[in-house]
Design a protein around this motif. Structure first.
Motif, PDB file in Angstrom:
ATOM      1  N   SER A   3       0.603  -1.307   0.099  1.00  0.00           N
ATOM      2  CA  SER A   3      -0.094   0.098   0.001  1.00  0.00           C
ATOM      3  C   SER A   3       0.887   1.140  -0.039  1.00  0.00           C
ATOM      4  CB  SER A   3      -0.767   0.001   1.249  1.00  0.00           C
ATOM      5  OG  SER A   3      -1.505   1.158   1.431  1.00  0.00           O
TER       6      SER A   3
ATOM      7  N   ARG B 247      -5.718   5.190  -0.356  1.00  0.00           N
ATOM      8  CA  ARG B 247      -6.303   4.041  -0.413  1.00  0.00           C
ATOM      9  C   ARG B 247      -5.877   3.360  -1.815  1.00  0.00           C
ATOM     10  NH1 ARG B 247      -5.937   3.999   4.263  1.00  0.00           N
ATOM     11  NH2 ARG B 247      -7.420   4.528   5.731  1.00  0.00           N
ATOM     12  N   VAL B 248      -4.327   3.494  -2.066  1.00  0.00           N
ATOM     13  CA  VAL B 248      -4.159   2.888  -3.338  1.00  0.00           C
ATOM     14  C   VAL B 248      -2.782   1.847  -3.067  1.00  0.00           C
ATOM     15  CG1 VAL B 248      -2.624   3.485  -5.505  1.00  0.00           C
ATOM     16  CG2 VAL B 248      -4.540   5.120  -4.719  1.00  0.00           C
TER      17      VAL B 248
ATOM     18  N   SER C 140     -12.852   2.537  -8.209  1.00  0.00           N
ATOM     19  CA  SER C 140     -11.617   2.829  -7.393  1.00  0.00           C
ATOM     20  C   SER C 140     -11.343   4.317  -7.560  1.00  0.00           C
ATOM     21  CB  SER C 140     -10.606   1.953  -7.947  1.00  0.00           C
ATOM     22  OG  SER C 140     -10.282   2.377  -9.213  1.00  0.00           O
ATOM     23  N   SER C 141     -10.465   4.836  -6.381  1.00  0.00           N
ATOM     24  CA  SER C 141     -10.397   6.083  -6.329  1.00  0.00           C
ATOM     25  C   SER C 141      -9.554   6.824  -7.519  1.00  0.00           C
ATOM     26  CB  SER C 141      -9.830   6.424  -5.084  1.00  0.00           C
ATOM     27  OG  SER C 141      -9.458   8.041  -5.125  1.00  0.00           O
TER      28      SER C 141
ATOM     29  N   SER D 274      -6.936   9.501  -6.256  1.00  0.00           N
ATOM     30  CA  SER D 274      -5.693   9.010  -5.618  1.00  0.00           C
ATOM     31  C   SER D 274      -4.849   8.401  -6.420  1.00  0.00           C
ATOM     32  CB  SER D 274      -6.055   7.683  -4.546  1.00  0.00           C
ATOM     33  OG  SER D 274      -7.028   8.403  -3.550  1.00  0.00           O
ATOM     34  N   GLN D 275      -5.399   7.484  -7.631  1.00  0.00           N
ATOM     35  CA  GLN D 275      -4.466   6.907  -8.380  1.00  0.00           C
ATOM     36  C   GLN D 275      -3.847   7.835  -9.332  1.00  0.00           C
ATOM     37  OE1 GLN D 275      -6.717   3.983 -10.831  1.00  0.00           O
ATOM     38  NE2 GLN D 275      -7.680   3.339  -9.000  1.00  0.00           N
TER      39      GLN D 275
END
Length: 119
Positions: A19, A29-30, A54-55, A58-59
């Motif tokens: 993580s 949260r990636v 998924s975010s 964040s990515q």
């Protein structure tokens, strides 16, 4: 450092999950997985069927940071990541030291603890 189970895998059965949470930002949260290609392929198919969303923000932040590290290190994201990781290790080592000093000052004789050696 202690070797990972993945580094000792001789049968192609180990997946390693990591993580960016502690490395980049506590709330990020990636993560990523490393392992044998045939297991990664099955995991990708499962994720495609089970993860609703998924975010993307964040990515994008992680991708931008990796691009910046590559630009600063002759195309090597790994070099920038390694330098950043070393700085983070020192950051957490200092926090651990401060916590242990505070525990010794305020809790000596009241409780017991063990200083963590790693992670």
């Amino acid at each position: 450092r202690v070797p990972s189970f993945l580094s000792m895998d001789v049968d192609g059965r180990v997946l390693r999950f990591d993580s960016f949470s502690k490395l980049l930002s506590a709330g990020m949260r990636v993560g990523f997985v490393t392992g044998p290609p045939q297991l990664i392929e099955r995991l990708e198919l499962h994720q495609q069927a089970s993860v609703l969303h998924s975010s993307g923000v964040s990515q994008a932040l992680v991708a931008g940071l990796c691009s910046q590290w590559a630009a600063q290190n002759d195309g090597s994201t790994h070099a920038g990541f390694s330098q950043h990781s070393a700085a983070i290790v020192e950051f957490y080592r200092a926090r651990r030291g401060a916590f242990l000093a505070s525990a010794e000052k305020h809790l000596a004789g009241l409780c017991e603890w063990t200083a963590p050696a790693a992670g």
